[in-house]
Scaffold this motif. Structure first.
Motif, PDB file in Angstrom:
ATOM      1  N   PRO A 118       0.779  -1.289  -0.106  1.00  0.00           N
ATOM      2  CA  PRO A 118      -0.088   0.016   0.113  1.00  0.00           C
ATOM      3  C   PRO A 118       0.808   1.205   0.086  1.00  0.00           C
ATOM      4  CG  PRO A 118       0.016  -0.758   2.314  1.00  0.00           C
ATOM      5  CD  PRO A 118       0.859  -1.802   1.253  1.00  0.00           C
ATOM      6  N   THR A 119       2.176   1.058   0.329  1.00  0.00           N
ATOM      7  CA  THR A 119       3.008   2.336   0.121  1.00  0.00           C
ATOM      8  C   THR A 119       3.454   2.553  -1.082  1.00  0.00           C
ATOM      9  OG1 THR A 119       4.807   1.125   0.943  1.00  0.00           O
ATOM     10  CG2 THR A 119       3.724   2.189   2.648  1.00  0.00           C
ATOM     11  N   ALA A 120       3.193   1.895  -1.920  1.00  0.00           N
ATOM     12  CA  ALA A 120       3.484   2.287  -3.536  1.00  0.00           C
ATOM     13  C   ALA A 120       2.731   3.528  -3.843  1.00  0.00           C
ATOM     14  CB  ALA A 120       3.308   1.273  -4.361  1.00  0.00           C
ATOM     15  N   ALA A 121       3.089   4.751  -3.747  1.00  0.00           N
ATOM     16  CA  ALA A 121       2.333   5.839  -4.297  1.00  0.00           C
ATOM     17  C   ALA A 121       3.326   6.654  -5.321  1.00  0.00           C
ATOM     18  CB  ALA A 121       2.192   6.485  -2.911  1.00  0.00           C
ATOM     19  N   ALA A 122       4.324   6.991  -4.802  1.00  0.00           N
ATOM     20  CA  ALA A 122       5.009   7.845  -5.664  1.00  0.00           C
ATOM     21  C   ALA A 122       6.281   7.072  -6.277  1.00  0.00           C
ATOM     22  CB  ALA A 122       5.609   9.274  -4.924  1.00  0.00           C
ATOM     23  N   ALA A 123       6.528   6.770  -7.416  1.00  0.00           N
ATOM     24  CA  ALA A 123       7.716   5.996  -7.620  1.00  0.00           C
ATOM     25  C   ALA A 123       8.126   6.177  -9.280  1.00  0.00           C
ATOM     26  CB  ALA A 123       6.985   4.512  -7.749  1.00  0.00           C
TER      27      ALA A 123
ATOM     28  N   TYR B 235       4.395  -3.757  14.713  1.00  0.00           N
ATOM     29  CA  TYR B 235       3.130  -3.887  13.923  1.00  0.00           C
ATOM     30  C   TYR B 235       3.187  -3.053  12.890  1.00  0.00           C
ATOM     31  CZ  TYR B 235      -1.626  -3.865  12.824  1.00  0.00           C
ATOM     32  OH  TYR B 235      -3.203  -3.709  12.328  1.00  0.00           O
ATOM     33  N   GLU B 236       2.761  -3.475  11.837  1.00  0.00           N
ATOM     34  CA  GLU B 236       2.600  -2.713  10.810  1.00  0.00           C
ATOM     35  C   GLU B 236       1.246  -2.847   9.969  1.00  0.00           C
ATOM     36  OE1 GLU B 236       5.498  -1.639   6.813  1.00  0.00           O
ATOM     37  OE2 GLU B 236       4.400  -3.899   6.708  1.00  0.00           O
ATOM     38  N   LEU B 237       0.651  -1.549   9.802  1.00  0.00           N
ATOM     39  CA  LEU B 237      -0.804  -1.340   9.206  1.00  0.00           C
ATOM     40  C   LEU B 237      -0.307  -0.738   7.957  1.00  0.00           C
ATOM     41  CD1 LEU B 237      -3.759  -1.840   8.967  1.00  0.00           C
ATOM     42  CD2 LEU B 237      -3.875   0.391  10.127  1.00  0.00           C
ATOM     43  N   ARG B 238      -0.535  -1.512   6.704  1.00  0.00           N
ATOM     44  CA  ARG B 238      -0.217  -0.936   5.538  1.00  0.00           C
ATOM     45  C   ARG B 238      -1.577  -0.036   4.899  1.00  0.00           C
ATOM     46  NH1 ARG B 238       2.941  -5.395   5.790  1.00  0.00           N
ATOM     47  NH2 ARG B 238       1.226  -7.202   5.114  1.00  0.00           N
ATOM     48  N   LYS B 239      -1.737   1.211   5.459  1.00  0.00           N
ATOM     49  CA  LYS B 239      -2.801   1.929   5.049  1.00  0.00           C
ATOM     50  C   LYS B 239      -2.538   3.617   5.508  1.00  0.00           C
ATOM     51  CE  LYS B 239      -7.993   2.407   5.680  1.00  0.00           C
ATOM     52  NZ  LYS B 239      -9.207   1.886   6.642  1.00  0.00           N
ATOM     53  N   GLY B 240      -2.877   4.211   4.596  1.00  0.00           N
ATOM     54  CA  GLY B 240      -2.650   5.706   4.795  1.00  0.00           C
ATOM     55  C   GLY B 240      -3.500   6.440   5.493  1.00  0.00           C
ATOM     56  N   PHE B 241      -3.228   7.592   5.766  1.00  0.00           N
ATOM     57  CA  PHE B 241      -4.284   8.464   6.563  1.00  0.00           C
ATOM     58  C   PHE B 241      -5.171   8.931   5.466  1.00  0.00           C
ATOM     59  CE2 PHE B 241      -0.943   8.286   9.728  1.00  0.00           C
ATOM     60  CZ  PHE B 241      -1.532   7.843  10.810  1.00  0.00           C
ATOM     61  N   LEU B 242      -4.736   9.817   4.140  1.00  0.00           N
ATOM     62  CA  LEU B 242      -5.375  10.246   3.273  1.00  0.00           C
ATOM     63  C   LEU B 242      -6.284   9.399   2.579  1.00  0.00           C
ATOM     64  CD1 LEU B 242      -2.630  13.050   2.174  1.00  0.00           C
ATOM     65  CD2 LEU B 242      -4.293  13.112   4.137  1.00  0.00           C
ATOM     66  N   PRO B 243      -7.302   9.718   2.265  1.00  0.00           N
ATOM     67  CA  PRO B 243      -8.113   8.738   1.321  1.00  0.00           C
ATOM     68  C   PRO B 243      -7.623   8.850  -0.130  1.00  0.00           C
ATOM     69  CG  PRO B 243      -9.246  11.110   1.613  1.00  0.00           C
ATOM     70  CD  PRO B 243      -7.913  10.918   2.487  1.00  0.00           C
ATOM     71  N   HIS B 244      -7.737   7.459  -0.667  1.00  0.00           N
ATOM     72  CA  HIS B 244      -7.009   7.106  -1.724  1.00  0.00           C
ATOM     73  C   HIS B 244      -5.573   7.419  -1.968  1.00  0.00           C
ATOM     74  CE1 HIS B 244     -11.306   6.772  -2.769  1.00  0.00           C
ATOM     75  NE2 HIS B 244     -11.429   8.090  -2.507  1.00  0.00           N
ATOM     76  N   LYS B 245      -4.948   7.454  -0.974  1.00  0.00           N
ATOM     77  CA  LYS B 245      -3.498   7.714  -0.893  1.00  0.00           C
ATOM     78  C   LYS B 245      -2.925   6.571  -0.240  1.00  0.00           C
ATOM     79  CE  LYS B 245      -3.500  11.694  -3.211  1.00  0.00           C
ATOM     80  NZ  LYS B 245      -2.539  11.872  -4.458  1.00  0.00           N
ATOM     81  N   PRO B 246      -1.686   6.014  -0.800  1.00  0.00           N
ATOM     82  CA  PRO B 246      -1.097   4.849   0.062  1.00  0.00           C
ATOM     83  C   PRO B 246      -0.433   5.382   1.088  1.00  0.00           C
ATOM     84  CG  PRO B 246       0.180   5.375  -1.881  1.00  0.00           C
ATOM     85  CD  PRO B 246      -0.976   6.183  -1.994  1.00  0.00           C
TER      86      PRO B 246
ATOM     87  N   ILE C 264       5.992   6.475  10.338  1.00  0.00           N
ATOM     88  CA  ILE C 264       4.683   6.573   9.607  1.00  0.00           C
ATOM     89  C   ILE C 264       5.113   7.227   8.157  1.00  0.00           C
ATOM     90  CG2 ILE C 264       2.697   8.191   9.334  1.00  0.00           C
ATOM     91  CD1 ILE C 264       2.558   8.531  12.123  1.00  0.00           C
ATOM     92  N   GLU C 265       4.555   6.715   7.202  1.00  0.00           N
ATOM     93  CA  GLU C 265       4.771   7.270   5.999  1.00  0.00           C
ATOM     94  C   GLU C 265       3.453   7.562   5.089  1.00  0.00           C
ATOM     95  OE1 GLU C 265       6.852   4.767   2.840  1.00  0.00           O
ATOM     96  OE2 GLU C 265       7.268   3.638   4.302  1.00  0.00           O
ATOM     97  N   GLN C 266       3.398   8.489   4.130  1.00  0.00           N
ATOM     98  CA  GLN C 266       2.301   8.805   3.577  1.00  0.00           C
ATOM     99  C   GLN C 266       2.646   9.365   2.267  1.00  0.00           C
ATOM    100  OE1 GLN C 266      -1.174   8.768   4.555  1.00  0.00           O
ATOM    101  NE2 GLN C 266      -1.360   9.178   2.574  1.00  0.00           N
ATOM    102  N   GLY C 267       1.940   8.887   1.438  1.00  0.00           N
ATOM    103  CA  GLY C 267       1.785   9.138  -0.054  1.00  0.00           C
ATOM    104  C   GLY C 267       0.972  10.364  -0.331  1.00  0.00           C
TER     105      GLY C 267
END
Length: 538
Positions: free
Chosen positions: A101-106, A342-353, A404-407
């Protein structure tokens, strides 16, 4: 055969770290020998790869690589990475999936290498070389101690070269081993800061006892996977995992020698000294006093459960005999370290990894207690507070971390870390830090039509507890800090880097760091550190 020569983070200190020795003619000769040997292996691999490619063409079954970078997540079992670790390069995918899910900007491709790679093979041979030059001008310092950052002009160069190897026995078992050669130095012998400016270096562990200059075994692991579901997900192969695909739900077990940041506290923006930030507390959680020897490695076991969009890891590892010492204590029933994430692969922003990682750890080792050292000094038992002046006794240190990381956009990703430990017990393994907070952004060069380039900016603030402050103010020395006195304030750092892809696997670029209150001392500094990095991937 896939042959990659990438710059690796060298944890130990998270390292993994460079050996401390003058960067003289001997190092140049040794580097030339390594490069010649690796080039010969690379040529052989290239010839073998070309022959295999011709065979594939003849059977008309050529597989087209995906060619997309993917951020490092627990699901892909990739490391850094380093700082670098020693950490290895982290990649990003332009296409979001529950498993990544962290695959946002690549970028459209992974880091370019000098030689073509074959993806599907039972074997792995790759390598990396990282060179970092640093210097700082004179700065204000009315006094200094034996562990101070020197206020005069300094320069230093470090080098880390690593050969990664591995063999996959079957679809669930593999063996991995890495050989490393490191040399050079850090400014002021890597002393005087909590956030040391080069994660590829370590201090000399005691006067007159430099680390060996011979190549050494950095990693040696057995990796076993148990499938808990029938469906599979593609795995981005690297030196820590050779499998082409893995069960979506699985249990993984590793045993052997490794560096802790290979598997914990990773993110795609700030974990890799080869392409990203250089500062210890920018690429890792400064308050995580993770088990490691002087070079940043330990021996232990890693258990990892992975599900669709979350994962849990547990690491049991050996601790050093003395603070940041070379020797580990082989009595795990007495001296040991437990680490959970513990890792949750989900972003804070909607539709952003994005991803959220929560870390906790406990260390049990022969660690001193700051309050006791201060009491002995005040009672006249020692001329200055001595944290090591105690009989053998096992004490506990514990702490927590948030990563924390956020796309934000396709090409821009933000990250943040927070860390805390009790800081009443001696800082023992990583750095002298009781609390840290950091935040930054990383951008990939596709944004400005340089798809192999990248850049980033981070701000870090480190702190220590009141007993640790008093210990240093009374003239005590830790394994990294000690100005003889202390006018306490938080150590604040900002860092910017740019990594430019010069030509086929050669990456160069500047790095700038500004440190306020070095070593938590407002009487000293600020200090500006300029760096230049050269990195090669084969």
């Amino acid at each position: 055969m896939k042959f990659t020569f990438t710059i690796m983070r060298v944890i130990a200190f998270h390292r993994p770290h460079s050996l401390i020795e003058p960067f003289d003619r001997r190092i140049g000769h040794k580097a030339a020998g390594w490069l010649l040997a690796l080039s010969m292996v690379a040529l052989a691999c290239s010839h073998s790869a070309r022959a295999q490619q011709l065979n594939i063409f003849s059977s008309a079954e050529l597989e087209i690589p995906q060619g997309t970078e993917q951020f490092d997540t627990f699901a892909s079992t990739e490391s850094e990475t380093g700082q670098a670790v020693e950490q290895p390069n982290q990649q990003a995918s332009a296409e979001q999936s529950p498993e990544n899910p962290t695959a946002a900007a690549a970028d459209d491709e992974g880091p370019e290498t000098m030689l073509p790679h074959l993806k599907d093979t039972r074997f792995w041979v790759s390598g990396q070389a990282n060179f970092i030059f640093q210097a700082h001008p004179p700065f204000h310092a009315p006094y200094s101690g034996k562990n101070s950052l020197k206020p005069v002009y300094e320069k230093a160069t470090s080098r880390v070269m690593t050969l990664y190897t591995g063999v996959r026995v079957n679809s669930s078992l593999e063996f991995l081993a890495d050989l490393e050669d490191a040399a050079g130095a850090g400014i002021s012998n890597s002393l005087g800061l909590a956030g040391i400016t080069n994660l590829d270096v370590v201090r000399i562990p005691g006067e007159g006892s430099p680390l060996s200059t011979a190549p050494y075994l950095a990693r040696g692991m057995i990796h076993k996977v148990w499938a808990l579901s029938k469906d599979k997900v593609e795995n981005d192969r690297d030196f820590l995992s050779l499998f082409d695909e893995l069960p979506r739900r699985r249990l993984e077990l590793r045993f052997g020698k490794f560096t802790m940041p290979d598997f914990l506290d990773q993110n795609s923006v700030g974990s890799d000294t080869h392409f990203q930030f250089m500062n210890w507390t920018a690429d890792a959680n400064g308050a995580w006093d993770y088990a490691a020897d002087t070079r940043g490695y330990t021996v232990g076991i890693v258990a990892d459960y992975e599900d669709r969009n979350w994962g849990v890891r547990f690491v049991e590892a050996l601790m050093s005999k003395i603070a940041n010492g070379e020797a580990l204590v082989w009595k795990p029933w007495q001296v040991h370290s437990e680490n959970w994430q513990y890792e949750l692969r989900k972003g804070f922003l909607p539709h952003k990894p994005g991803a959220i990682r929560v870390l906790a750890y406990t260390n049990y080792a022969n660690m001193g207690i700051y309050r006791n050292a201060i009491a002995n000094y005040e009672a006249g038992l020692t001329p200055i507070p001595e944290i090591t002046d105690h009989p053998w006794h096992v004490t506990r240190k514990y702490g927590f971390g948030l990563n924390i990381e956020q796309g934000l956009t396709r090409h821009l990703t933000a990250y943040a870390r927070f860390g805390w430990n009790n800081d009443k017990t001696e800082s023992f393994e990583f750095t002298e830090c009781g609390q840290t907070v950091s935040g930054g952004v990383g951008a990939d060069g596709s944004w400005w039509h340089r798809k192999q380039d990248r850049s980033g900016f981070v701000a870090v603030s480190n702190a220590i507890g009141k007993y640790h402050q008093t210990y240093l103010a009374d003239g005590g020395y830790g394994f990294l800090l000690g100005d003889g006195r202390l006018n306490y304030s938080r150590e604040n750092i900002v860092e910017w880097y740019y990594t430019l892809h010069a030509w086929r696997g050669i990456y160069v670029g500047p790095d700038l760091q500004h440190v306020n209150n070095p070593g938590y001392n407002r009487d000293r500094g600020p200090v500006f550190v300029g760096s230049f990095r050269a990195h090669v991937e084969f």
